[in-house]
Write a protein that holds these residues in place. Structure first.
Motif, PDB file in Angstrom:
ATOM      1  N   GLU A 218      43.312  45.333  58.774  1.00  0.00           N
ATOM      2  CA  GLU A 218      43.398  45.061  60.163  1.00  0.00           C
ATOM      3  C   GLU A 218      42.502  45.890  60.978  1.00  0.00           C
ATOM      4  OE1 GLU A 218      44.402  42.275  61.350  1.00  0.00           O
ATOM      5  OE2 GLU A 218      46.152  41.701  60.021  1.00  0.00           O
ATOM      6  N   VAL A 219      41.900  46.993  60.494  1.00  0.00           N
ATOM      7  CA  VAL A 219      41.086  47.962  61.030  1.00  0.00           C
ATOM      8  C   VAL A 219      39.977  47.819  60.350  1.00  0.00           C
ATOM      9  CG1 VAL A 219      42.942  49.347  62.047  1.00  0.00           C
ATOM     10  CG2 VAL A 219      42.240  50.016  59.864  1.00  0.00           C
ATOM     11  N   GLY A 220      39.435  47.037  59.716  1.00  0.00           N
ATOM     12  CA  GLY A 220      38.051  47.066  59.097  1.00  0.00           C
ATOM     13  C   GLY A 220      37.935  46.852  57.670  1.00  0.00           C
ATOM     14  N   LEU A 221      39.065  46.123  56.829  1.00  0.00           N
ATOM     15  CA  LEU A 221      38.501  45.691  55.501  1.00  0.00           C
ATOM     16  C   LEU A 221      38.589  47.004  54.426  1.00  0.00           C
ATOM     17  CD1 LEU A 221      36.241  42.527  56.331  1.00  0.00           C
ATOM     18  CD2 LEU A 221      38.707  42.609  56.601  1.00  0.00           C
ATOM     19  N   ARG A 222      39.031  47.672  54.795  1.00  0.00           N
ATOM     20  CA  ARG A 222      38.835  49.416  54.171  1.00  0.00           C
ATOM     21  C   ARG A 222      39.113  49.335  52.867  1.00  0.00           C
ATOM     22  NH1 ARG A 222      40.084  52.917  59.592  1.00  0.00           N
ATOM     23  NH2 ARG A 222      38.561  51.904  60.961  1.00  0.00           N
ATOM     24  N   GLY A 223      40.432  48.888  52.702  1.00  0.00           N
ATOM     25  CA  GLY A 223      40.996  48.923  51.359  1.00  0.00           C
ATOM     26  C   GLY A 223      40.196  47.899  50.380  1.00  0.00           C
ATOM     27  N   ALA A 224      39.786  47.029  50.648  1.00  0.00           N
ATOM     28  CA  ALA A 224      39.072  45.903  50.050  1.00  0.00           C
ATOM     29  C   ALA A 224      37.784  46.510  49.659  1.00  0.00           C
ATOM     30  CB  ALA A 224      38.794  44.594  50.670  1.00  0.00           C
ATOM     31  N   ARG A 225      37.144  47.442  50.196  1.00  0.00           N
ATOM     32  CA  ARG A 225      35.894  48.093  49.827  1.00  0.00           C
ATOM     33  C   ARG A 225      36.370  48.871  48.566  1.00  0.00           C
ATOM     34  NH1 ARG A 225      31.050  48.815  52.130  1.00  0.00           N
ATOM     35  NH2 ARG A 225      31.607  48.121  53.940  1.00  0.00           N
ATOM     36  N   THR A 226      37.048  49.977  48.908  1.00  0.00           N
ATOM     37  CA  THR A 226      37.585  50.827  47.913  1.00  0.00           C
ATOM     38  C   THR A 226      37.963  50.306  46.532  1.00  0.00           C
ATOM     39  OG1 THR A 226      39.688  51.475  49.109  1.00  0.00           O
ATOM     40  CG2 THR A 226      37.651  52.729  49.642  1.00  0.00           C
ATOM     41  N   ALA A 227      38.906  49.307  46.590  1.00  0.00           N
ATOM     42  CA  ALA A 227      39.557  48.764  45.561  1.00  0.00           C
ATOM     43  C   ALA A 227      38.655  47.850  44.596  1.00  0.00           C
ATOM     44  CB  ALA A 227      40.785  47.844  46.073  1.00  0.00           C
ATOM     45  N   GLY A 228      37.740  47.259  45.675  1.00  0.00           N
ATOM     46  CA  GLY A 228      36.553  46.608  44.768  1.00  0.00           C
ATOM     47  C   GLY A 228      35.847  47.373  44.053  1.00  0.00           C
ATOM     48  N   ASN A 229      35.360  48.556  44.704  1.00  0.00           N
ATOM     49  CA  ASN A 229      34.494  49.408  43.973  1.00  0.00           C
ATOM     50  C   ASN A 229      35.042  49.920  42.769  1.00  0.00           C
ATOM     51  OD1 ASN A 229      32.049  49.064  45.333  1.00  0.00           O
ATOM     52  ND2 ASN A 229      32.836  50.277  46.958  1.00  0.00           N
ATOM     53  N   MET A 230      36.424  50.257  42.713  1.00  0.00           N
ATOM     54  CA  MET A 230      37.130  50.893  41.690  1.00  0.00           C
ATOM     55  C   MET A 230      37.379  49.786  40.616  1.00  0.00           C
ATOM     56  SD  MET A 230      40.792  52.524  42.078  1.00  0.00           S
ATOM     57  CE  MET A 230      41.925  53.059  40.639  1.00  0.00           C
ATOM     58  N   ILE A 231      37.533  48.475  40.826  1.00  0.00           N
ATOM     59  CA  ILE A 231      37.839  47.509  39.808  1.00  0.00           C
ATOM     60  C   ILE A 231      36.478  47.042  39.282  1.00  0.00           C
ATOM     61  CG2 ILE A 231      38.751  45.230  39.547  1.00  0.00           C
ATOM     62  CD1 ILE A 231      40.800  45.868  41.634  1.00  0.00           C
ATOM     63  N   HIS A 232      35.523  46.956  40.061  1.00  0.00           N
ATOM     64  CA  HIS A 232      34.275  46.285  39.797  1.00  0.00           C
ATOM     65  C   HIS A 232      34.410  44.763  39.198  1.00  0.00           C
ATOM     66  CE1 HIS A 232      29.833  47.046  38.560  1.00  0.00           C
ATOM     67  NE2 HIS A 232      29.887  45.751  38.991  1.00  0.00           N
ATOM     68  N   PRO A 233      35.311  44.022  39.770  1.00  0.00           N
ATOM     69  CA  PRO A 233      35.382  42.624  39.383  1.00  0.00           C
ATOM     70  C   PRO A 233      34.255  41.749  38.936  1.00  0.00           C
ATOM     71  CG  PRO A 233      35.903  42.418  41.805  1.00  0.00           C
ATOM     72  CD  PRO A 233      35.392  44.095  41.502  1.00  0.00           C
ATOM     73  N   ASP A 234      34.516  40.921  38.145  1.00  0.00           N
ATOM     74  CA  ASP A 234      33.361  39.730  37.941  1.00  0.00           C
ATOM     75  C   ASP A 234      33.604  38.696  38.824  1.00  0.00           C
ATOM     76  OD1 ASP A 234      32.230  40.978  35.350  1.00  0.00           O
ATOM     77  OD2 ASP A 234      34.231  40.785  34.690  1.00  0.00           O
ATOM     78  N   VAL A 235      34.959  38.276  39.450  1.00  0.00           N
ATOM     79  CA  VAL A 235      35.206  37.333  40.122  1.00  0.00           C
ATOM     80  C   VAL A 235      36.475  37.862  41.048  1.00  0.00           C
ATOM     81  CG1 VAL A 235      36.316  34.950  40.648  1.00  0.00           C
ATOM     82  CG2 VAL A 235      34.739  35.506  38.622  1.00  0.00           C
ATOM     83  N   ALA A 236      36.310  37.596  42.311  1.00  0.00           N
ATOM     84  CA  ALA A 236      37.325  37.996  43.319  1.00  0.00           C
ATOM     85  C   ALA A 236      37.736  36.823  44.302  1.00  0.00           C
ATOM     86  CB  ALA A 236      36.966  39.078  44.351  1.00  0.00           C
TER      87      ALA A 236
END
Length: 363
Positions: A218-236
């Motif tokens: 709600e304040v800038g999509l911040r967890g999406a950035r860190t979790a996405g970088n941590m997982i490095h998914p092929d599809v999200a």
């Protein structure tokens, strides 16, 4: 009266809805999500700002699929305590002043103690028309704890920076398909991500599926950035709510009970076309309803995830809600159940050939 549509874990839904956790204060929510992840996740980890990640393993070196819903809700922080014990509040997330006066809120202290208060409001008698017609800014409102002084507030252990959240209980409405609660934006979708793991736990799947509860959306999509970088998914696939346009004051195509909502684009992402077409095919194969959402204002966790690393195949699926960013939101079971079915089927089907096919679809 219609019967309740499909299967839903209302206990999980209730616990997540009633948990308290604004942006930056999601620990209580993540503990609930962890409880429900433990039976179906092979591993549970966290990023360094609090997002929770539950992995259900597929084949070794199989593609990584990230399914996320954010855990934070809109609320307030204690900004100031005046000499008479009234609390001035700092909004965390977007609030409309009309929904706040005379509503009850909870203040949660550092020790986890919770205190009830009511947002102050004026009696309408004798108020000038220009005052009655004016929307009060949330930052100008105050919380009344029913105390005499600042000292009494401090004796309760309340201090500057403490979390303030809505006081709302989960409720099944008069038609059992309609569910009311707080924090559907986006606890409903955090629950949905967990539910996908339950749906596929006994099925063979190549994909390593990550159900993620992100923080600080709600304040800038911040967890999406860190979790996405941590997982490095092929599809999200990001899961979030969208505005239901089926009330007397909101009119449009997106309605409660309409089924799956595929987000074509929002202010921060144009959904990956090949993934969008894959989800359309799945919905048709499963006889699920298909709706489309397009927003020019606002966004979801997908906005940050798709830009990670060299780019991630990403889109958003949405659940319609009435009365977003207020104390009480209403959703429909069918929209939840059909979305779970669609994403679960995607997780069963996706493999490296499918990933290659989707990448070639945009090159």
């Amino acid at each position: 009266m219609k019967e309740a549509y499909g299967e839903m874990n209302l206990e999980m839904i209730k616990e997540l809805s009633e948990a308290h956790g604004i942006s930056g204060c999601e620990k209580e929510v993540s503990r609930v999500m962890k409880k429900w992840l433990e039976p179906v996740a092979d591993e549970i980890t966290y990023d360094n700002i609090g997002s929770i990640i539950g992995l259900q393993k597929g084949k070794e070196n199989g593609p990584k699929v990230m399914i996320c819903g954010h855990m934070d809700e809109v609320g307030f922080l204690v900004r100031e305590i005046d000499e008479n014990g009234f609390i001035r509040m700092l909004p965390v997330g977007g609030w409309w002043g009309h929904v706040l006066p005379a509503q009850t809120l909870y203040v949660t202290t550092k020790e986890g103690k919770r205190y009830h208060g009511v947002v102050g409001s004026s009696a309408p008698h004798g108020l000038p028309a220009e005052v009655k017609e004016k929307v009060i800014k949330p930052i100008d409102m105050f919380l009344d704890l029913g105390v005499e002084s600042r000292e009494e507030v401090l004796e309760l252990g309340i201090q500057i920076g403490d979390m303030i959240t809505p006081d709302t209980k989960f409720e099944v409405m008069n038609n059992p398909n309609y569910l009311m609660g707080k924090a559907w934006d986006d606890r409903l979708c955090a629950a949905l991500a967990v539910d996908v793991l339950y749906r596929i736990q006994k099925d063979a799947h190549d994909a390593n599926v990550y159900a993620v509860g992100t923080v600080q959306e709600e304040v800038g999509l911040r967890g999406a950035r860190t979790a996405g970088n941590m997982i490095h998914p092929d599809v999200a696939i990001a899961l979030d709510v969208t505005t239901a346009m089926d009330t007397p004051v909101d009119q449009g195509d997106i309605k409660l009970g309409g089924g799956v909502v595929l987000s074509v684009m929002d202010a921060g992402i144009i959904g990956h076309k090949a993934l969008l077409h894959e989800m359309e095919d799945i919905c048709r194969d499963l006889n699920l309803d298909i709706n489309y959402d397009m927003m020019t204002v606002g966004g979801t966790d997908a906005d940050n995830i798709h830009k990670a690393h060299a780019g991630i195949i990403t889109m958003t699926l949405s659940i319609p809600t009435r009365y977003m960013h207020s104390h009480r939101l209403i959703i429909h079971r069918k929209d939840y159940v059909q979305t779970v079915e669609a994403i679960a089927e995607f997780c069963r089907r996706v493999n490296w050939d499918k990933i290659k096919e989707m990448n070639q679809g945009i090159r």
